[in-house]
Enzyme design. Sequence first.
Site, PDB file in Angstrom:
ATOM      1  N   PRO A  86       0.928  -1.373  -0.117  1.00 27.14           N
ATOM      2  CA  PRO A  86      -0.084   0.508   0.007  1.00 27.14           C
ATOM      3  C   PRO A  86       0.958   1.227   0.187  1.00 27.14           C
ATOM      4  O   PRO A  86       0.470   2.671  -0.189  1.00 27.14           O
ATOM      5  CB  PRO A  86      -0.696   0.227   1.033  1.00 27.14           C
ATOM      6  CG  PRO A  86      -0.126  -1.412   2.255  1.00 27.14           C
ATOM      7  CD  PRO A  86       0.573  -2.183   1.085  1.00 27.14           C
ATOM      8  N   GLU A 113       1.946  -9.083   8.709  1.00 30.20           N
ATOM      9  CA  GLU A 113       2.238  -7.619   9.505  1.00 30.20           C
ATOM     10  C   GLU A 113       2.476  -6.469   8.563  1.00 30.20           C
ATOM     11  O   GLU A 113       2.339  -5.252   8.976  1.00 30.20           O
ATOM     12  CB  GLU A 113       1.982  -8.091  10.910  1.00 30.20           C
ATOM     13  CG  GLU A 113       0.584  -8.291  11.803  1.00 30.20           C
ATOM     14  CD  GLU A 113       0.696  -9.788  11.770  1.00 30.20           C
ATOM     15  OE1 GLU A 113       1.808 -10.326  10.789  1.00 30.20           O
ATOM     16  OE2 GLU A 113      -0.527 -10.553  12.550  1.00 30.20           O
ATOM     17  N   ARG A 150      -4.429  -8.363 -20.238  1.00 32.14           N
ATOM     18  CA  ARG A 150      -5.834  -7.566 -21.622  1.00 32.14           C
ATOM     19  C   ARG A 150      -5.202  -6.646 -22.045  1.00 32.14           C
ATOM     20  O   ARG A 150      -5.249  -6.421 -23.381  1.00 32.14           O
ATOM     21  CB  ARG A 150      -6.922  -7.807 -20.629  1.00 32.14           C
ATOM     22  CG  ARG A 150      -7.008  -5.749 -20.645  1.00 32.14           C
ATOM     23  CD  ARG A 150      -8.351  -5.948 -19.624  1.00 32.14           C
ATOM     24  NE  ARG A 150      -9.547  -4.910 -19.956  1.00 32.14           N
ATOM     25  CZ  ARG A 150      -9.772  -3.999 -21.149  1.00 32.14           C
ATOM     26  NH1 ARG A 150      -8.849  -3.041 -20.781  1.00 32.14           N
ATOM     27  NH2 ARG A 150     -10.431  -3.665 -21.648  1.00 32.14           N
ATOM     28  N   ASP A 164     -11.120   2.459 -23.438  1.00 35.42           N
ATOM     29  CA  ASP A 164     -11.656   1.398 -22.444  1.00 35.42           C
ATOM     30  C   ASP A 164     -11.479   3.232 -21.518  1.00 35.42           C
ATOM     31  O   ASP A 164     -11.211   4.315 -22.193  1.00 35.42           O
ATOM     32  CB  ASP A 164     -10.661   1.124 -21.772  1.00 35.42           C
ATOM     33  CG  ASP A 164     -10.170  -0.670 -22.521  1.00 35.42           C
ATOM     34  OD1 ASP A 164     -11.186  -0.746 -22.253  1.00 35.42           O
ATOM     35  OD2 ASP A 164      -9.172  -0.856 -21.550  1.00 35.42           O
TER      36      ASP A 164
HETATM   37  N1  ADE Z   1      -0.911  -5.254   0.693  1.00 40.23           N
HETATM   38  C1  ADE Z   1      -1.636  -5.126   0.979  1.00 40.23           C
HETATM   39  N2  ADE Z   1      -2.371  -3.528   0.894  1.00 40.23           N
HETATM   40  C2  ADE Z   1      -2.267  -3.390  -0.774  1.00 40.23           C
HETATM   41  C3  ADE Z   1      -2.902  -2.379  -1.749  1.00 40.23           C
HETATM   42  N3  ADE Z   1      -3.311  -1.156  -1.169  1.00 40.23           N
HETATM   43  N4  ADE Z   1      -1.779  -2.297  -2.670  1.00 40.23           N
HETATM   44  C4  ADE Z   1      -0.966  -3.162  -3.328  1.00 40.23           C
HETATM   45  N5  ADE Z   1      -0.536  -4.178  -2.310  1.00 40.23           N
HETATM   46  C5  ADE Z   1      -0.710  -3.952  -0.970  1.00 40.23           C
END
Ligand code: ADE
Length: 240
Positions: A86, A113, A150, A164
């Site tokens: 993230p 975690e 794709r 798209d």
């Molecule tokens: N791993 C956990 N959450 C994630 C996300 N939002 N994007 C990419 N990998 C992740």
Amino acid sequence: MKIKILTLFPQMIEGIFKESILKRAIDKGVCSVELINIRDYSTNKHHHVDDTPYGGGAGMILACDVVDRAITAAITKDSYKILMTPQGRPYSQVLAKELSLKKELVLICGHYEGFDERIRSYVDEEISIGDFVLTGGELAACAVVDSVIRLLENAIKKESFLDDSFSNGLLEYPQYTRPVEYKGKMVPEVLVNGNHKLIREYRLKESLRRTYLRRPDLLENKEFTKEEKALLEAIKEETK
Ligand code: ADE
């Protein structure tokens, strides 16, 4: 294109390659996909892949040695290594297009975690699919791989993605199929009449309208043609 996905949970991912467009792409040789279990690279007699964090705190941290060995075994000189997290670069259609030009993608899914910070130094790029936290990188890797495959030559008809959402910086225009009337809801007249010039104009205008109403942020850095500028002005008048 070769795609390799390093994960602790290959079964979470397997299914997406057994259906529909991704299955057909693999069957046609458009791409190959290999799922690599990070746990196979544990040298620990219990096959542990994680350990407690230095400094204390909750949870277990994916260790760097096992990931390092898994990456080293998977990569070639063509590999573009991506860590799913993230904290990564926000994923987008532009990035999907960039990745579709690579010869080989190696995606690494973190889980639990967290992972040892030093794992970051083994990759070329970190990618996030949005500002939310998944239980691991698997679903994020699936989203990236699906959107890249794709775009590969011969995966789907080119015309299928020329319009798209995002490909021209706009959301896609609304689409309809038969019947022309359903429970009092009509297909717009212009689409039924077969005037291709008017249909093209309608689609461009509705693409602009959708984007203006739903995602005005996408319009901020877009360069407009004369026609688009005029249509956008008309939309603004109409929505006043
Ligand atoms: N791993 C956990 N959450 C994630 C996300 N939002 N994007 C990419 N990998 C992740």
